[in-house]
Design a protein around this motif. Sequence first.
Motif: not given
Length: 63
Positions: A5, A7-10, A12-14, A16-17
């Motif tokens: 989770n 890694t997945s959040d990171q 998704l954040g990348l 989005a950026e």
Amino acid sequence: MGKMNVTSDQMLGLFAEMVLDEALRKYREQTLYREIDAALAKGDEASFIALTTELNSLRSLGK
């Protein structure tokens, strides 16, 4: 599962950026085009040169 989770959040954040950066770059490019047109209409050579230089720099970063 917890590590997955994070890694997945990171990721998704990348992502989005990256999307935000691209949107900002396109917005600035459109603004520069309008400002370049205005400089041409006024015959403002110094502004035209500065704006086209910035536009070219922006384009080279986007590649």
